[in-house]
Design an enzyme around this catalytic site. Structure first.
Site, PDB file in Angstrom:
ATOM      1  N   ASP A   1      50.244  44.618  46.439  1.00  0.00           N
ATOM      2  CA  ASP A   1      51.095  44.949  45.312  1.00  0.00           C
ATOM      3  C   ASP A   1      51.341  46.465  45.343  1.00  0.00           C
ATOM      4  O   ASP A   1      50.695  47.186  46.114  1.00  0.00           O
ATOM      5  CB  ASP A   1      50.390  44.527  44.012  1.00  0.00           C
ATOM      6  CG  ASP A   1      51.237  44.769  42.786  1.00  0.00           C
ATOM      7  OD1 ASP A   1      52.462  44.561  42.863  1.00  0.00           O
ATOM      8  OD2 ASP A   1      50.676  45.170  41.750  1.00  0.00           O
TER       9      ASP A   1
ATOM     10  N   ASP B   1      52.786  48.694  42.077  1.00  0.00           N
ATOM     11  CA  ASP B   1      52.450  49.316  40.791  1.00  0.00           C
ATOM     12  C   ASP B   1      50.985  49.079  40.461  1.00  0.00           C
ATOM     13  O   ASP B   1      50.527  47.940  40.401  1.00  0.00           O
ATOM     14  CB  ASP B   1      53.321  48.733  39.676  1.00  0.00           C
ATOM     15  CG  ASP B   1      54.791  49.083  39.839  1.00  0.00           C
ATOM     16  OD1 ASP B   1      55.066  50.196  40.287  1.00  0.00           O
ATOM     17  OD2 ASP B   1      55.641  48.236  39.521  1.00  0.00           O
TER      18      ASP B   1
END
Length: 270
Positions: free
Chosen positions: A16, A18
């Site tokens: 991922d 963020d």
């Protein structure tokens, strides 16, 4: 804690962005070292983000500004996944879009035009331009027969300003007003994970999912058969992870801990 060497030997890494790679415009500690290690060890890697507001080219530019040069082929967003899903589901369809240019561009690139009169779909993604008129228009179009699609089910996300509302918070008023449930494309929908593994060219048994969210990243990895790594640099903390009935294989303070020896992969000067 399980032996980190188990995941270090894997050939594919899906991460991922963020809360794992950066917060807003700030690169998180250990990221440059981790990317350098991936390249040194010739690992296959992909940054798989539920954020739909930026294009892969913009994500490349964002990381480049932070001192990390990663080719656009290493990024896959929920906007791209949404565009591919609609292209496959309904060739020749149109959509009323609530979202930033990352989503609009992804839909345009696969031939899905913007339509605020009689669209087949209402598509919702993150945008700072969200307003009440958009809710009214979406409600009107859905009541006339348009189907509701959302790029991801993240309720909140990390930013320079702290935890802020994300896609699910934006689509919720439309769901309530229409009594319709959105279909969410991004993680933990296996569509994203299958595409990620296909792009890597790696089997699930030889891949790792790294994320900061139990409800999207970690569950997506578990249900896809990947080793899972939760990093405590984003949304999930050791306290709130106890609310979930499943757990990650590894819990790390940051992504840099995956690197076996910091001295072998010194961080680049930025």
């Amino acid at each position: 804690m399980r032996d980190l060497e188990i995941i270090r030997r894997k050939s594919g890494f899906i991460s991922d962005m963020d809360g794992v790679i950066y917060h807003g415009s700030t690169l998180l500690p250990g990221v440059a070292r981790f990317v350098e290690w991936l390249r040194k060890e010739k690992k296959q890697f992909l940054f798989l983000t539920n954020a739909s507001d930026r294009t892969p080219l913009e994500l490349h530019a964002k990381l480049l500004a932070m001192g990390i040069d990663i080719d656009v082929c290493h990024f896959y967003t929920s906007a791209l996944a949404t565009a591919q899903f609609l292209k496959t589901q309904a060739p020749g369809c149109s959509a009323y879009v609530i979202g930033a240019h990352g989503l609009l561009n992804a839909l345009y690139d696969v031939g899905i035009p913007f339509n605020d009169v009689n669209p087949d779909y209402v598509v919702v993604g993150e945008t700072t331009g969200y307003n009440y008129e958009m809710i009214i228009k979406a409600t009107e179009l859905i009541n006339k027969g348009a189907k509701l699609i959302a790029t991801n089910s993240d309720l909140t996300g990390p930013s320079d300003r702290g935890i802020i509302p994300a896609c699910r918070a934006l689509v919720a008023p439309i769901e309530l007003a229409t009594d319709r449930q959105a279909y969410f494309i991004g993680k933990p929908n296996p569509l994203m994970m299958r595409t990620g593994l296909k792009k890597l060219g790696v089997h699930s048994e030889d891949a790792v999912m790294i994320g900061d969210r139990m409800d999207t990243d970690i569950i997506a990895g578990i249900e896809s058969g990947l080793e899972t790594v939760l990093v405590l640099t984003g949304v999930t903390t050791k306290e709130n992870m106890k609310h979930f009935s499943y757990c990650p294989h590894y819990i790390l303070d940051g992504i840099g801990e995956i690197v076996p020896d910091n001295r072998e992969c010194p961080q680049k000067k930025e």
